[in-house]
Design a protein around this motif. Structure first.
Motif, PDB file in Angstrom:
ATOM      1  N   THR A  52       1.177  -1.097   0.367  1.00 34.06           N
ATOM      2  CA  THR A  52      -0.052   0.135   0.534  1.00 34.06           C
ATOM      3  C   THR A  52       1.207   1.424  -0.373  1.00 34.06           C
ATOM      4  OG1 THR A  52      -1.245  -0.523   1.547  1.00 34.06           O
ATOM      5  CG2 THR A  52      -2.015   0.995   1.293  1.00 34.06           C
TER       6      THR A  52
ATOM      7  N   LEU B  45       1.217   4.220  -2.457  1.00 30.98           N
ATOM      8  CA  LEU B  45       1.287   5.561  -1.980  1.00 30.98           C
ATOM      9  C   LEU B  45       2.618   6.336  -3.059  1.00 30.98           C
ATOM     10  CD1 LEU B  45      -0.360   5.141   1.426  1.00 30.98           C
ATOM     11  CD2 LEU B  45      -1.589   6.858  -0.900  1.00 30.98           C
TER      12      LEU B  45
ATOM     13  N   LEU C 152      -5.005  14.038   0.836  1.00 29.60           N
ATOM     14  CA  LEU C 152      -5.659  12.394   1.168  1.00 29.60           C
ATOM     15  C   LEU C 152      -7.277  12.406   0.420  1.00 29.60           C
ATOM     16  CD1 LEU C 152      -5.290  10.456   3.497  1.00 29.60           C
ATOM     17  CD2 LEU C 152      -6.928  11.600   4.879  1.00 29.60           C
ATOM     18  N   ASN C 153      -8.052  12.668   0.066  1.00 29.64           N
ATOM     19  CA  ASN C 153      -9.248  12.563  -0.462  1.00 29.64           C
ATOM     20  C   ASN C 153      -8.964  11.491  -1.974  1.00 29.64           C
ATOM     21  OD1 ASN C 153     -10.929  13.309   1.516  1.00 29.64           O
ATOM     22  ND2 ASN C 153     -12.181  15.521   1.066  1.00 29.64           N
TER      23      ASN C 153
ATOM     24  N   THR D 189      -7.301   8.607  -1.363  1.00 30.70           N
ATOM     25  CA  THR D 189      -7.618   7.320  -0.952  1.00 30.70           C
ATOM     26  C   THR D 189      -8.889   7.019  -1.871  1.00 30.70           C
ATOM     27  OG1 THR D 189      -8.139   8.430   1.104  1.00 30.70           O
ATOM     28  CG2 THR D 189      -9.805   6.643   0.707  1.00 30.70           C
TER      29      THR D 189
ATOM     30  N   PHE E 258      -7.976   3.089  -3.569  1.00 37.44           N
ATOM     31  CA  PHE E 258      -7.424   1.814  -2.407  1.00 37.44           C
ATOM     32  C   PHE E 258      -8.988   1.701  -1.651  1.00 37.44           C
ATOM     33  CE2 PHE E 258      -3.300   4.820  -2.508  1.00 37.44           C
ATOM     34  CZ  PHE E 258      -3.078   3.801  -2.215  1.00 37.44           C
TER      35      PHE E 258
ATOM     36  N   GLY F 294     -10.174   2.356   4.057  1.00 36.21           N
ATOM     37  CA  GLY F 294     -11.117   4.395   4.208  1.00 36.21           C
ATOM     38  C   GLY F 294      -9.570   5.172   4.468  1.00 36.21           C
ATOM     39  N   ARG F 295     -10.373   6.389   4.458  1.00 32.14           N
ATOM     40  CA  ARG F 295      -9.063   7.748   4.490  1.00 32.14           C
ATOM     41  C   ARG F 295      -8.576   7.499   5.851  1.00 32.14           C
ATOM     42  NH1 ARG F 295     -11.539  13.136   3.835  1.00 32.14           N
ATOM     43  NH2 ARG F 295      -9.984  13.526   6.003  1.00 32.14           N
ATOM     44  N   THR F 296      -9.058   6.534   6.837  1.00 34.12           N
ATOM     45  CA  THR F 296      -8.210   6.690   7.887  1.00 34.12           C
ATOM     46  C   THR F 296      -6.603   5.055   8.355  1.00 34.12           C
ATOM     47  OG1 THR F 296     -10.358   6.757   9.492  1.00 34.12           O
ATOM     48  CG2 THR F 296      -8.413   6.126  11.082  1.00 34.12           C
TER      49      THR F 296
ATOM     50  N   VAL G  11      -5.595   4.990   4.861  1.00 30.94           N
ATOM     51  CA  VAL G  11      -4.879   5.263   4.201  1.00 30.94           C
ATOM     52  C   VAL G  11      -3.389   6.458   5.159  1.00 30.94           C
ATOM     53  CG1 VAL G  11      -4.700   6.586   2.015  1.00 30.94           C
ATOM     54  CG2 VAL G  11      -6.190   4.938   2.336  1.00 30.94           C
ATOM     55  N   SER G  12      -4.612   7.117   6.025  1.00 35.30           N
ATOM     56  CA  SER G  12      -3.797   8.175   6.541  1.00 35.30           C
ATOM     57  C   SER G  12      -2.632   7.626   7.898  1.00 35.30           C
ATOM     58  CB  SER G  12      -4.665   9.088   7.410  1.00 35.30           C
ATOM     59  OG  SER G  12      -4.186  10.123   8.052  1.00 35.30           O
TER      60      SER G  12
END
Lengths: 130, 108
Positions: free
Chosen positions: B18, B22, B34-35, B38, B41, B44-46, B48-49
């Motif tokens: 992953t 990125l 971030l959006n 995301t 993938f 979710g956002r969290t 990926v964050s």
């Protein structure tokens, strides 16, 4: 990104002679650096170049005379392993070098880097004198 | 975060598929919020964050706040430094071998 140095060389010399050049401290000093190597597993030794303030700490990991020699190469900002593999066929000795594990140790390598570069320049002079 | 632990984290950072993806996404652009990262993938956002945080710790990604969103950009320098070392040693050993060849021939 390939973080390994892998190189093949060949010499018109008996395998024992090439092995000696890799494992005898005096011979090794003539083409790499002053050192106190012994082909004994677990032996800790150093490559040193006082002129450039460069010290490489090494430990012998593997000895299979005259086919394989492996030791750590730690210093000048890197922490790596050097492995030599030899084989002999039809009067030619084939030598393979693998240096693996490149990972920057610290920021204190700029001086060493300069030293290495300078060494490369000086090597040509040494070659001419032989 | 000192340099030493950052460097050790580079390898952890690029070990994960992953995170490698990125880095590839960021390699093609100036920066991305971030959006927009995301959407590439299944997670979710969290999640990926969290991956981006690991890349940031390793010094491979730089982030900045723009209004309410966080934008990320690639910082490839730590990887390049290692690559420099590798190419340096390629030359180093080639030169050494020339010298070894001279020594071996001399002894015959």
């Amino acid at each position: 990104m390939n973080l390994t140095v892998s190189q093949d060389f060949n010499f018109k010399s008996p395998i024992e002679k090439v092995w000696l050049a890799l494992t005898d401290a005096n011979t090794l000093a003539r083409w790499v650096m002053a050192n106190n190597i012994k082909p004994v597993v677990g032996h800790k030794f150093q490559f040193r170049n006082e002129q450039w303030n460069l010290i490489i700490d090494s430990e012998v990991l593997e000895v299979e005379e005259p086919y394989k020699l492996s030791y750590t190469w730690v210093g000048g900002g890197i922490n790596t392993t050097v492995t030599w593999t030899l084989k002999h066929e039809d009067g030619t000795t084939y030598l393979n070098l693998e240096q693996t594990g490149f990972e920057k140790e610290d920021q204190a390598f700029n001086g060493a880097k300069y030293g290495w570069a300078k060494m490369g320049e000086d090597l040509n002079k040494v070659l001419e004198e032989l | 975060m000192n340099e030493k632990s950052q460097d050790r984290d580079i390898y952890v950072a690029i070990a994960d598929p992953t995170r490698r993806k990125l880095l590839r996404l960021l390699a093609d652009v100036e920066e991305l919020p971030l959006n927009e990262l995301t959407v590439h993938f299944e997670m979710g956002r969290t999640a990926v964050s969290k991956h981006l945080a690991i890349l940031k710790e390793a010094g491979l990604v730089i982030s900045r706040k723009v209004g309410r969103e966080t934008r990320y950009r690639l910082n490839a320098a730590p990887l390049r430094e290692i690559e420099d070392w590798v190419s340096f040693y390629r030359r180093f050993w080639s030169e050494r071998m020339l010298l070894l060849n001279e020594i071996l021939e001399e002894e015959q």
